[in-house]
Motif scaffolding. Structure first.
Motif, short mmCIF file in Angstrom:
data_model
loop_
_atom_site.label_atom_id
_atom_site.label_comp_id
_atom_site.label_asym_id
_atom_site.label_seq_id
_atom_site.Cartn_x
_atom_site.Cartn_y
_atom_site.Cartn_z
N UNK A 456 0.81 -1.22 0.00
CA UNK A 456 0.00 0.00 0.00
C UNK A 456 0.84 1.26 0.00
N UNK A 457 1.88 1.31 0.82
CA UNK A 457 2.72 2.51 0.90
C UNK A 457 3.44 2.75 -0.43
N UNK A 458 3.99 1.70 -1.01
CA UNK A 458 4.70 1.88 -2.29
C UNK A 458 3.72 2.19 -3.42
N UNK A 459 2.46 1.76 -3.28
CA UNK A 459 1.47 2.09 -4.29
C UNK A 459 1.18 3.57 -4.38
N UNK A 460 1.26 4.27 -3.26
CA UNK A 460 1.05 5.72 -3.28
C UNK A 460 2.11 6.40 -4.14
N UNK A 461 3.34 5.92 -4.07
CA UNK A 461 4.41 6.49 -4.91
C UNK A 461 4.13 6.22 -6.38
N UNK A 462 3.67 5.00 -6.68
CA UNK A 462 3.41 4.66 -8.08
C UNK A 462 2.30 5.51 -8.68
N UNK A 463 1.40 6.01 -7.85
CA UNK A 463 0.28 6.80 -8.38
C UNK A 463 0.69 8.21 -8.75
N UNK A 464 1.84 8.68 -8.30
CA UNK A 464 2.29 10.05 -8.59
C UNK A 464 3.08 10.07 -9.89
N UNK A 465 2.72 10.96 -10.78
CA UNK A 465 3.33 10.99 -12.11
C UNK A 465 4.85 11.16 -12.06
N UNK A 466 5.40 12.10 -11.26
CA UNK A 466 6.86 12.25 -11.27
C UNK A 466 7.59 10.98 -10.84
N UNK A 467 7.08 10.29 -9.83
CA UNK A 467 7.74 9.06 -9.38
C UNK A 467 7.52 7.95 -10.41
N UNK A 468 6.31 7.89 -10.97
CA UNK A 468 6.02 6.84 -11.96
C UNK A 468 6.93 6.97 -13.18
N UNK A 469 7.30 8.20 -13.53
CA UNK A 469 8.22 8.39 -14.64
C UNK A 469 9.57 7.74 -14.36
N UNK A 470 9.94 7.63 -13.09
CA UNK A 470 11.22 7.03 -12.71
C UNK A 470 11.13 5.51 -12.61
N UNK A 471 10.05 5.00 -12.01
CA UNK A 471 10.01 3.57 -11.68
C UNK A 471 9.15 2.76 -12.65
N UNK A 472 8.47 3.41 -13.60
CA UNK A 472 7.58 2.69 -14.51
C UNK A 472 8.34 1.60 -15.26
N UNK A 473 7.76 0.41 -15.31
CA UNK A 473 8.38 -0.70 -16.04
C UNK A 473 9.57 -1.30 -15.34
N UNK A 474 9.77 -0.97 -14.06
CA UNK A 474 10.93 -1.49 -13.34
C UNK A 474 10.50 -2.56 -12.34
N UNK A 475 11.49 -3.17 -11.69
CA UNK A 475 11.21 -4.17 -10.67
C UNK A 475 10.59 -3.55 -9.42
N UNK A 476 10.66 -2.24 -9.28
CA UNK A 476 9.98 -1.59 -8.16
C UNK A 476 8.47 -1.81 -8.27
N UNK A 477 7.93 -1.62 -9.47
CA UNK A 477 6.50 -1.83 -9.68
C UNK A 477 6.14 -3.29 -9.46
#
Length: 649
Positions: A456-477
């Motif tokens: 849940x906590x990491x999902x909040x980061x994924x929902x933000x566009x600036x952070x998603x631009x960094x982690x999109x398509x990575x093992x973080x997701x």
């Protein structure tokens, strides 16, 4: 609302049917899995011949590009042959011929072989789902170990690049597609009629059909492995999915069959909960698991047909060369992305919501206190379900979508954490100051909260566009997703299986093996997926089997941990099978001292569940209150089974 499901004397008998001008007919034959495979093979061969006869003159086929029409027809007609061989079509065909089918009399004792037939007993269907889903999960888990074996080294390879992508796609699709019914299938079908005081499901044949759709779906999906797989991955993105080989057609048909399974199960579950509740089973008294099932059923009914539509469009593009998804000929790959994720993100909650509902259902049994804020938990389930339809484009932040849409979907994605938080806080309030009994199911339930907190906590980061631009398509997701789904859903399933095996089979699993397997699974799961957050932040993308040498040690740690996780799950399965087949330690009546209505009927559960339709007196969560009022009157005065309630239902 409750109705009497037992026909009056003489109704439906051959004599009564003749009086009404109808001709009685017994089923033509009783099929099983063997005859179903034979029927499927005959249908597959006929469909392949028919497809070649239809499309052999197509220019695209004549030029050697492959005959997708033959592939689709062979799979579709093969599935039809599967159901004919299973005996599932006896009833509708006899109805079409003007006959009145007469089902064979029910036996109180269920045989082992009945579980390999087309049964309309909701308890048999629940057991079929239980072991079917267990098989699908284990096969998908083996594929995951194949992925982690390849990632032991960035330079020494086990698989070829295309084979690795095939395995990744198969694992993701099997987990996301087959596991959608992992709680509604076994627990929903077996328990909901018992929980709401019903003698059966609303549409027993539809219920049975929902399971038997999953079996050909599984084998068709698995067959893609030796047909080149599908390079598009589990999301099926165009144009890769349009350009793919026969394995992509297997993906289309397998996913479509699972979509039909989900719709059939949802219609049945919704009708059952709305119309077949016992007298006194008000909405405010309904078990939280039943709330979870009807919430998920409504979500499926609204989202799954959109997926089916997308699969139909993809099949047309592949089979008859339309161009709805192919930008080179005027179509748009964004059409598929929006159709898929309009289903795909509610699907995440189709996995998470029943897991939460099952968790909250079991918590008060082991905390020995009522559910904290029961109505709030119901509101949380409904809130998540509603908001899940307004978040799908957060998967498309990096796709080139209109930037003006990003703030809206970022907001809705963050808002969904509010009803999710309701569920989490209700669970924490239930555990707080409870007299906790640390039985094996409770250990898995407590692990759900630890795992979901990370997700849940990491999902909040994924929902933000600036952070998603960094982690999109990575093992973080990927790590976030596994903590959210596997860490929550599968742990809840493990708790539910351990908890309900005494009710379903009358035996108790080995506690020592259960606790050992829990600690191995819990520690190894966190050891596997927590480092993936770091690996993702350090730049390793998903679906790539070569990576930076500096990340090799972290990947080796994750891979070894995944083997330990696999061993822990295997130990859990061994405990289940060994206890069922060898030791068979009797559990005794209601070993967990549950107040749930499903535990009041005893073991074995009668064929019709209840001698009379019970009258519900209160909700089933009155633990530790000193109020010994029974949950229901199982033997009400008079023929209460014939009562139809309204008003306060």
């Amino acid at each position: 609302m409750a109705i009497d499901m037992t026909p009056a004397a003489g109704v439906g008998s051959p004599t009564d049917l003749e009086a009404r001008g109808l001709k009685a007919a017994k089923p033509w034959f009783t099929g099983n899995m063997l005859t179903a495979f034979i029927g499927g093979a005959i249908g597959y061969a006929f469909g392949h011949w028919l497809g070649n006869a239809i499309a052999s003159n197509y220019s695209v086929v004549a030029d050697g590009a492959g005959n997708e029409v033959a592939i689709y027809l062979s799979l579709i007609i093969g599935c039809l042959g599967w159901f004919v061989g299973l005996g599932a079509l006896n009833y509708p065909i006899q109805k079409l011929l003007g006959l009145e089918p007469i089902d064979p009399p029910k036996s109180e004792k269920r045989s082992f072989w009945e579980h390999f037939t087309y049964s309309t007993d909701h308890k048999v269907v629940g057991v079929q789902y239980l072991f079917g889903m267990l098989l699908y999960f284990l096969v998908a888990g083996l594929l995951a170990l194949g992925i982690r074996t390849e990632l032991l080294s960035p330079v020494n390879h086990i698989w070829a690049p295309d084979t690795y992508i095939e395995i990744v796609g198969e694992h993701g699709t099997m987990m996301m597609m087959m596991m959608t019914s992992v709680i509604m299938g076994p627990f929903g079908n077996y328990l909901i009629p018992l929980m709401i005081g019903s003698k059966k499901m609303a549409f027993p044949r539809l219920e049975a059909t929902s399971f038997w759709f999953t079996v050909p779906s599984f084998f068709i999906l698995l067959s893609a492995l030796w047909q080149g797989g599908f390079q598009s991955g589990w999301t099926g993105y165009a144009p890769l999915s349009i350009q793919g080989g026969p394995g992509q057609s297997d993906y289309d048909v397998a996913f479509a069959l699972m979509a039909l399974s989900m719709v059939a199960a949802s219609i049945n579950m919704t009708a059952t909960i709305i119309n077949y509740r016992a007298p006194g089973m008000r909405w405010s008294r309904m078990p939280i698991l039943a709330w979870g099932m009807i919430t998920v059923a409504f979500t499926m009914l609204l989202s799954v047909p959109v997926l089916f539509d997308g699969l139909y469009v993809m099949s047309l593009d592949r089979g008859v060369r339309t161009a709805m998804l192919y930008a080179g000929h005027g179509g748009s790959s964004f059409l598929w992305e929006n159709l898929f994720w309009f289903f795909g993100h509610p699907e995440v909650y189709l996995l998470a919501l029943p897991g939460f509902a099952l968790t909250v259902e079991l918590l008060p049994v082991f905390a020995r206190k009522p559910i904290f804020a029961l109505k709030t938990s119901t509101a949380g389930l409904i809130g998540v379900a509603v908001l899940s339809f307004f978040v799908w484009q957060h998967h498309l932040f990096m796709s080139g979508m209109n930037p003006d849409m990003r703030p809206l979907f970022m907001l809705t994605t963050e808002l969904i954490s509010i009803p999710t938080g309701f569920l989490y806080l209700v669970a924490m309030g239930t555990v707080w100051r409870g007299k906790i009994r640390f039985e094996v199911p409770m250990l898995f339930l407590l692990a759900v909260f630890w795992n979901f907190l990370w997700g849940g906590v990491t999902g909040v980061y994924n929902s933000d566009v600036p952070v998603d631009a960094l982690v999109h398509g990575s093992f973080f997701v990927m790590a976030h997703f596994h903590f959210t789904i596997m860490g929550q859903l599968i742990f809840a399933v493990f708790a539910g299986v351990y908890y309900y095996v005494p009710l379903i089979f009358g035996i108790r699993l080995n506690d020592k093996l259960g606790k050992i397997s829990f600690w191995i699974i819990f520690v190894a799961f966190n050891s596997t997926f927590l480092p993936l957050f770091m690996i993702g932040l350090l730049g390793q993308p998903r679906r790539v089997f070569e990576y930076a040498l500096r990340l090799q040690h972290l990947n080796q740690w994750v891979s070894v941990s995944s083997y330990v996780l696999g061993f822990g799950i295997l130990l859990y399965v061994i405990n289940l099978i060994w206890s069922l087949a060898v030791t068979r330690t009797p559990a005794g009546p209601n070993p967990w001292e549950s107040r749930g209505l499903e535990w009041q009927v005893g073991y074995p559960v009668p064929r019709d569940n209840f001698e009379k339709v019970p009258v519900v007196l209160r909700d089933p969560y009155g633990y530790g209150t000193g109020d010994d009022t029974p949950v229901a009157d199982l033997n009400p005065v008079g023929d209460m089974a014939a009562v139809v309630t309204g008003g306060d239902a």
